[in-house]
Design a protein around this motif. Structure first.
Motif, PDB file in Angstrom:
ATOM      1  N   ALA A   1     -31.925   7.547  -0.400  1.00  9.25           N
ATOM      2  CA  ALA A   1     -32.362   8.837  -0.434  1.00  9.25           C
ATOM      3  C   ALA A   1     -33.733   9.185  -0.020  1.00  9.25           C
ATOM      4  O   ALA A   1     -34.691   8.302  -0.224  1.00  9.25           O
ATOM      5  N   ILE A   2     -33.997  10.464   0.306  1.00  9.34           N
ATOM      6  CA  ILE A   2     -35.525  10.863   0.811  1.00  9.34           C
ATOM      7  C   ILE A   2     -35.563  11.750  -0.399  1.00  9.34           C
ATOM      8  O   ILE A   2     -34.906  12.889  -0.503  1.00  9.34           O
ATOM      9  N   PRO A   3     -36.588  11.596  -1.341  1.00  8.95           N
ATOM     10  CA  PRO A   3     -36.743  12.370  -2.331  1.00  8.95           C
ATOM     11  C   PRO A   3     -37.177  13.942  -1.918  1.00  8.95           C
ATOM     12  O   PRO A   3     -38.111  13.999  -1.208  1.00  8.95           O
ATOM     13  N   LEU A   4     -36.744  15.047  -2.475  1.00  9.22           N
ATOM     14  CA  LEU A   4     -36.994  16.209  -2.060  1.00  9.22           C
ATOM     15  C   LEU A   4     -37.369  17.000  -3.161  1.00  9.22           C
ATOM     16  O   LEU A   4     -37.141  16.874  -4.417  1.00  9.22           O
TER      17      LEU A   4
ATOM     18  N   GLU B   1     -29.235   7.012  -5.082  1.00 13.80           N
ATOM     19  CA  GLU B   1     -30.153   6.923  -6.353  1.00 13.80           C
ATOM     20  C   GLU B   1     -31.594   6.279  -5.865  1.00 13.80           C
ATOM     21  O   GLU B   1     -32.447   6.652  -6.389  1.00 13.80           O
TER      22      GLU B   1
ATOM     23  N   THR C   1     -27.545  12.200   0.605  1.00 17.17           N
ATOM     24  CA  THR C   1     -28.275  13.096  -0.517  1.00 17.17           C
ATOM     25  C   THR C   1     -27.651  12.491  -1.844  1.00 17.17           C
ATOM     26  O   THR C   1     -27.990  12.595  -2.977  1.00 17.17           O
TER      27      THR C   1
ATOM     28  N   ARG D   1     -34.574   5.415  -3.754  1.00 12.88           N
ATOM     29  CA  ARG D   1     -35.660   6.018  -2.637  1.00 12.88           C
ATOM     30  C   ARG D   1     -35.715   5.155  -1.182  1.00 12.88           C
ATOM     31  O   ARG D   1     -35.805   3.823  -1.455  1.00 12.88           O
TER      32      ARG D   1
ATOM     33  N   PRO E   1     -37.363  19.822  -6.158  1.00 11.02           N
ATOM     34  CA  PRO E   1     -36.139  20.643  -7.010  1.00 11.02           C
ATOM     35  C   PRO E   1     -35.582  21.693  -6.310  1.00 11.02           C
ATOM     36  O   PRO E   1     -36.304  22.556  -5.789  1.00 11.02           O
TER      37      PRO E   1
ATOM     38  N   ASP F   1     -38.348   2.418  -1.611  1.00 10.43           N
ATOM     39  CA  ASP F   1     -38.254   1.480  -2.326  1.00 10.43           C
ATOM     40  C   ASP F   1     -37.206   0.285  -1.924  1.00 10.43           C
ATOM     41  O   ASP F   1     -36.853  -0.531  -2.522  1.00 10.43           O
TER      42      ASP F   1
ATOM     43  N   SER G   1     -31.691  19.202   1.515  1.00  9.07           N
ATOM     44  CA  SER G   1     -31.763  18.281   2.516  1.00  9.07           C
ATOM     45  C   SER G   1     -32.901  18.397   3.743  1.00  9.07           C
ATOM     46  O   SER G   1     -33.153  19.895   3.764  1.00  9.07           O
TER      47      SER G   1
END
Length: 162
Positions: free
Chosen positions: A120-123, A84, A81, A86, A125, A89, A129
Motif C-alpha cells: 500500500a501507499i499510505p494516504l 497492510e 489499497t 507500506r 485520512p 517497507d 487512492s
C-alpha cells in the motif's frame, strides 16, 4: 523488474505507464481484456512516441499471465489499497513484477490471493487512492532505487513541459 496492468480501463493512464516503462527501461505487460483498443487516440497521445521504444507484452487472460509469471520465476507484487505493508517497507528484487489493478475495480480476489506481496501507499485520512500511473511511478521508483537498476542513459533526463 516489470510493470503489469490488470485489465486497464483508462487509455491515458495506460499510455502514461507505458511511457514510464520506456523511459526507465522497464517492460510493461497488459493483462486483457483492456477497456479500450490499443489503437485508441488517448492511449497513443499519452504514450507519445515512447510507445515505439518499448515492447508491450500482451496477455490474453489472467491465466496466461500467471503461467508466464511462473515460467519467469518472478514474484508478483500487488499494489492495493487493501494491503497492510507500506511499499517503502518492502524489499524489492530485480526480478519482481509489480501489478496494478483496474482503475474502476482493482483486481479480483483470485488475483489478490495469488500475489506474493501486497503493498500500500499510505494516504492522508479519508482519501481513497492515487491515480494508477502515479502509484506505478512511486512503486517503480522505490523498486529501482532499492535494486540499483536505473537505466544506463543520460545522467538526467528532461521533465516534460506539456
Amino acid at each position: 523488474m516489470r510493470l503489469a496492468l490488470y485489465q486497464p480501463d483508462i487509455p491515458q493512464n495506460t499510455g502514461t505507464i507505458v511511457r514510464l516503462g520506456a523511459c526507465l527501461a522497464v517492460p510493461v505487460a497488459i493483462i486483457e481484456p483492456a477497456g479500450f483498443p490499443v489503437t485508441d487516440r488517448n492511449f497513443r497521445r499519452a504514450g507519445m512516441d515512447y510507445l515505439d521504444r518499448i515492447a508491450v507484452e500482451r496477455h490474453a487472460s489472467w491465466r496466461t499471465f500467471a503461467d508466464d509469471l511462473a515460467a519467469r520465476g518472478s514474484r508478483l507484487v500487488l499494489a492495493t489499497t487493501r494491503a497492510e505493508l507500506r511499499y517503502t517497507d518492502f524489499a524489492f528484487a530485480a526480478t519482481d513484477t509489480i501489478l496494478l489493478g483496474r482503475e474502476s475495480a482493482g483486481v479480483p480476489d483470485e488475483v489478490h490471493a495469488a500475489a506474493d506481496a501486497r503493498l500500500a501507499i499510505p494516504l492522508a485520512p479519508g482519501l481513497r487512492s492515487l491515480n494508477v500511473a502515479v502509484a506505478a511511478a512511486m512503486l517503480l521508483g522505490e523498486a529501482l532505487r532499492q535494486t540499483g537498476r536505473w537505466p544506463e542513459a543520460s545522467p538526467i533526463g528532461r521533465v516534460s513541459r506539456g
